[in-house]
Design a protein around this motif. Structure first.
Motif, PDB file in Angstrom:
ATOM      1  N   ASP A   1       1.077  -1.293  -0.041  1.00  0.00           N
ATOM      2  CA  ASP A   1      -0.044  -0.369  -0.315  1.00  0.00           C
ATOM      3  C   ASP A   1       0.931   1.605   0.251  1.00  0.00           C
ATOM      4  O   ASP A   1       0.130   2.344  -0.496  1.00  0.00           O
ATOM      5  CB  ASP A   1      -0.547   0.257   0.634  1.00  0.00           C
ATOM      6  N   TYR A   2       2.025   1.237   1.164  1.00  0.00           N
ATOM      7  CA  TYR A   2       2.475   2.722   0.578  1.00  0.00           C
ATOM      8  C   TYR A   2       3.274   3.027  -0.692  1.00  0.00           C
ATOM      9  O   TYR A   2       3.657   4.252  -0.509  1.00  0.00           O
ATOM     10  CB  TYR A   2       3.615   2.458   1.855  1.00  0.00           C
ATOM     11  N   MET A   3       3.501   2.002  -0.999  1.00  0.00           N
ATOM     12  CA  MET A   3       4.098   2.209  -2.825  1.00  0.00           C
ATOM     13  C   MET A   3       3.020   2.696  -3.554  1.00  0.00           C
ATOM     14  O   MET A   3       3.773   3.046  -5.108  1.00  0.00           O
ATOM     15  CB  MET A   3       4.827   1.076  -3.649  1.00  0.00           C
ATOM     16  N   GLY A   4       1.180   2.702  -3.598  1.00  0.00           N
ATOM     17  CA  GLY A   4       0.895   3.784  -3.649  1.00  0.00           C
ATOM     18  C   GLY A   4       0.651   3.879  -5.264  1.00  0.00           C
ATOM     19  O   GLY A   4       1.427   4.826  -5.698  1.00  0.00           O
ATOM     20  N   GLY A   5       0.691   2.913  -6.142  1.00  0.00           N
ATOM     21  CA  GLY A   5       0.697   2.763  -7.215  1.00  0.00           C
ATOM     22  C   GLY A   5       1.611   2.975  -8.578  1.00  0.00           C
ATOM     23  O   GLY A   5       2.016   3.067  -9.148  1.00  0.00           O
ATOM     24  N   GLY A   6       3.343   2.513  -7.710  1.00  0.00           N
ATOM     25  CA  GLY A   6       4.297   2.221  -7.574  1.00  0.00           C
ATOM     26  C   GLY A   6       4.437   1.167  -9.961  1.00  0.00           C
ATOM     27  O   GLY A   6       4.611   2.001 -10.143  1.00  0.00           O
ATOM     28  N   LYS A   7       3.615   0.288  -9.180  1.00  0.00           N
ATOM     29  CA  LYS A   7       3.999  -0.735 -10.598  1.00  0.00           C
ATOM     30  C   LYS A   7       2.877  -0.202 -12.192  1.00  0.00           C
ATOM     31  O   LYS A   7       3.737   0.094 -12.596  1.00  0.00           O
ATOM     32  CB  LYS A   7       3.208  -1.456 -10.639  1.00  0.00           C
ATOM     33  N   GLU A   8       1.621   0.895 -11.645  1.00  0.00           N
ATOM     34  CA  GLU A   8       1.146   1.718 -12.267  1.00  0.00           C
ATOM     35  C   GLU A   8       2.353   2.946 -13.036  1.00  0.00           C
ATOM     36  O   GLU A   8       2.199   3.414 -14.760  1.00  0.00           O
ATOM     37  CB  GLU A   8       0.108   1.712 -12.314  1.00  0.00           C
ATOM     38  N   PHE A   9       3.171   3.352 -12.383  1.00  0.00           N
ATOM     39  CA  PHE A   9       3.978   5.124 -12.499  1.00  0.00           C
ATOM     40  C   PHE A   9       4.647   4.129 -13.516  1.00  0.00           C
ATOM     41  O   PHE A   9       5.336   4.785 -14.334  1.00  0.00           O
ATOM     42  CB  PHE A   9       4.416   5.352 -11.567  1.00  0.00           C
TER      43      PHE A   9
ATOM     44  N   SER B   1       4.995   1.710 -15.192  1.00  0.00           N
ATOM     45  CA  SER B   1       4.529   1.564 -16.617  1.00  0.00           C
ATOM     46  C   SER B   1       4.394   1.915 -17.425  1.00  0.00           C
ATOM     47  O   SER B   1       4.624   2.107 -18.545  1.00  0.00           O
ATOM     48  CB  SER B   1       3.010   0.504 -16.623  1.00  0.00           C
ATOM     49  N   ASP B   2       3.998   3.437 -16.958  1.00  0.00           N
ATOM     50  CA  ASP B   2       3.513   4.401 -17.909  1.00  0.00           C
ATOM     51  C   ASP B   2       4.552   4.735 -18.398  1.00  0.00           C
ATOM     52  O   ASP B   2       4.506   6.091 -19.558  1.00  0.00           O
ATOM     53  CB  ASP B   2       2.934   5.047 -17.025  1.00  0.00           C
ATOM     54  N   LEU B   3       5.989   4.531 -17.933  1.00  0.00           N
ATOM     55  CA  LEU B   3       7.444   5.630 -17.931  1.00  0.00           C
ATOM     56  C   LEU B   3       8.123   4.472 -19.648  1.00  0.00           C
ATOM     57  O   LEU B   3       8.676   5.451 -20.148  1.00  0.00           O
ATOM     58  CB  LEU B   3       8.707   5.861 -17.204  1.00  0.00           C
ATOM     59  N   TYR B   4       7.452   3.349 -19.368  1.00  0.00           N
ATOM     60  CA  TYR B   4       8.011   2.323 -20.032  1.00  0.00           C
ATOM     61  C   TYR B   4       8.039   2.877 -21.447  1.00  0.00           C
ATOM     62  O   TYR B   4       9.504   2.941 -22.660  1.00  0.00           O
ATOM     63  CB  TYR B   4       7.094   0.858 -20.408  1.00  0.00           C
ATOM     64  N   ASP B   5       7.192   3.097 -22.159  1.00  0.00           N
ATOM     65  CA  ASP B   5       6.527   3.966 -23.267  1.00  0.00           C
ATOM     66  C   ASP B   5       7.216   5.308 -23.660  1.00  0.00           C
ATOM     67  O   ASP B   5       7.646   6.297 -24.648  1.00  0.00           O
ATOM     68  CB  ASP B   5       5.500   4.205 -24.033  1.00  0.00           C
ATOM     69  N   CYS B   6       8.408   5.827 -22.209  1.00  0.00           N
ATOM     70  CA  CYS B   6       9.014   7.274 -22.650  1.00  0.00           C
ATOM     71  C   CYS B   6       8.391   8.322 -23.607  1.00  0.00           C
ATOM     72  O   CYS B   6       8.191   9.037 -24.342  1.00  0.00           O
ATOM     73  CB  CYS B   6      10.324   6.625 -23.600  1.00  0.00           C
ATOM     74  N   PRO B   7       7.117   8.393 -22.374  1.00  0.00           N
ATOM     75  CA  PRO B   7       6.376   9.596 -22.688  1.00  0.00           C
ATOM     76  C   PRO B   7       7.461  11.024 -22.326  1.00  0.00           C
ATOM     77  O   PRO B   7       8.413  11.120 -22.044  1.00  0.00           O
ATOM     78  CB  PRO B   7       5.496   9.466 -21.335  1.00  0.00           C
TER      79      PRO B   7
END
Length: 385
Positions: free
Chosen positions: A127-135, A137-143
């Motif tokens: 819980d304390y990592m609050g969406g770490g995987k999703e975050f 994952s979003d960076l993978y495509d180099c926005p």
């Protein structure tokens, strides 16, 4: 033909010659590390892909049964070499989610080295990592830019280019991965390098060859200076188009005949192949992806898929009963002729529950039972005809 035979010269072959003398890990793991090093220094190139620019960053996961496969050693050898090229490209091994935002706000280009992927994944799920995987994952495509607003601060990350080289026990991965990790898109961003058989043994490894080290460092520094757009030759484009169509048709058929959802791990296989092709070209100092370089990337991707099919996909399940049945099977596989009392002890199952899984494995003709006279019942893997 094996994966290592694809690379007869260039950086990947040079790295394989260097690292294979330092440990008895499977050679395909050194190929994984070589690709990771290439991707780590290639943040200034891209390939036009529709409305976006595709960059050659890679997330790689090495899977093997035990520590005897030297997974962590492979990662350390690669990390040490990258530090000699540019120490700032190595991202911290441990962090909180807020510390991660601070790190990437200051330095948005780098590589994570996770020798225990299970620990990292467990941390990201808390819980304390609050969406770490999703975050991530979003960076993978180099926005171009991402903002994250927390109570304490607002973080802005510009032009992120994140690479990962990680390792895990195959058994841990099969038993602990949840369906959401696959369906949510985090795991299908990884390229998997799997091996279940060890054929090389080394009592004492060699010392690093400093001439080879210097050559590899210089090659990586030269690649890091390359900038701008990469492109496919006409013949490479035609080759990739044909390969992509065939692999997608094959995956559609395989997924149609598998209800577990594990084939979502292949969702980015075309994306991975293009990235590999870019890195192969860069390893020869070229920004043009020729048919030769594309062919090497396609062959590599096919070997990766074949290894995943054989060592991972058919045993990767998400329902509890199947997981426990496969656990019983693996215990019998590991200890041929195991007695019932020992099987009960090792499986941590109640006798009635164990009986159900034993009966299922017998019906599937995957195990056999031996019982003679007053001797204890023993369990064996049933050999295929």
């Amino acid at each position: 033909m094996s994966m290592q035979n694809i690379f007869k010269d260039g950086f990947i072959k040079d790295y394989l010659d260097y690292a294979s003398n330092l440990t008895d890990a499977p050679e395909k793991f050194h190929i994984a590390a070589a690709f990771s090093l290439l991707s780590s220094v290639a943040s200034n190139v891209w390939m036009e892909f529709g409305a976006f620019r595709q960059k050659p960053n890679l997330w790689i996961l090495i899977l093997a049964p035990t520590s005897r496969f030297r997974k962590s050693t492979v990662i350390r050898i690669s990390e040490n070499l990258l530090r000699q090229v540019d120490d700032s490209l190595v991202l911290p091994h441990e962090w909180s989610i807020e510390a991660l935002f601070e790190i990437l706000q200051k330095k948005s280009v780098g590589t994570f080295y996770w020798s225990e992927f299970g620990n990292t994944l467990a941390s990201l799920s808390r819980d304390y990592m609050g969406g770490g995987k999703e975050f991530l994952s979003d960076l993978y495509d180099c926005p171009i830019k991402r903002e994250r607003i927390l109570k304490s601060n607002t973080y802005t990350i510009e032009n992120p280019y994140i690479n990962i080289l990680a390792a895990s026990s195959t058994i841990w991965f099969k038993e602990r991965i949840r369906e959401g990790d696959v369906a949510g898109g985090f795991l299908n961003r990884f390229v998997f390098f799997c091996e279940n058989t060890k054929t090389k043994w080394m009592a004492v490894p060699d010392r690093p060859d400093q001439e080879k080290v210097s050559s590899l460092i210089q090659q990586l520094k030269n690649i890091s200076q390359m900038q701008g757009s990469m492109w496919l030759s006409q013949s490479a484009f035609q080759m990739y188009e044909k390969w992509a169509r065939e692999i997608e048709e094959k995956l559609d058929y395989e997924e149609l005949n598998n209800e577990s959802g594990v084939y979502k791990l292949y969702a980015r296989i075309l994306d991975h192949c293009r990235k590999l092709a870019m890195l192969v070209a860069l390893s020869f100092g070229s920004k043009e992806i020729t048919d030769e370089y594309m062919n090497m990337a396609c062959f590599t991707m096919e070997f990766i898929k074949k290894d995943m099919d054989e060592n991972l996909m058919h045993e990767l399940v998400f329902d509890r009963d199947t997981k426990l049945k496969e656990k019983v099977y693996r215990i019998i596989q590991k200890i041929p002729g195991i007695e019932r009392a020992k099987l009960l002890q090792n499986s941590h199952l109640q006798a009635r529950t164990l009986n159900i899984y034993i009966e299922t494995l017998l019906q599937e003709e995957r195990i056999r039972i031996e019982s003679q006279g007053g001797r204890a019942t023993t369990y064996w893997i049933k050999e295929a005809n």
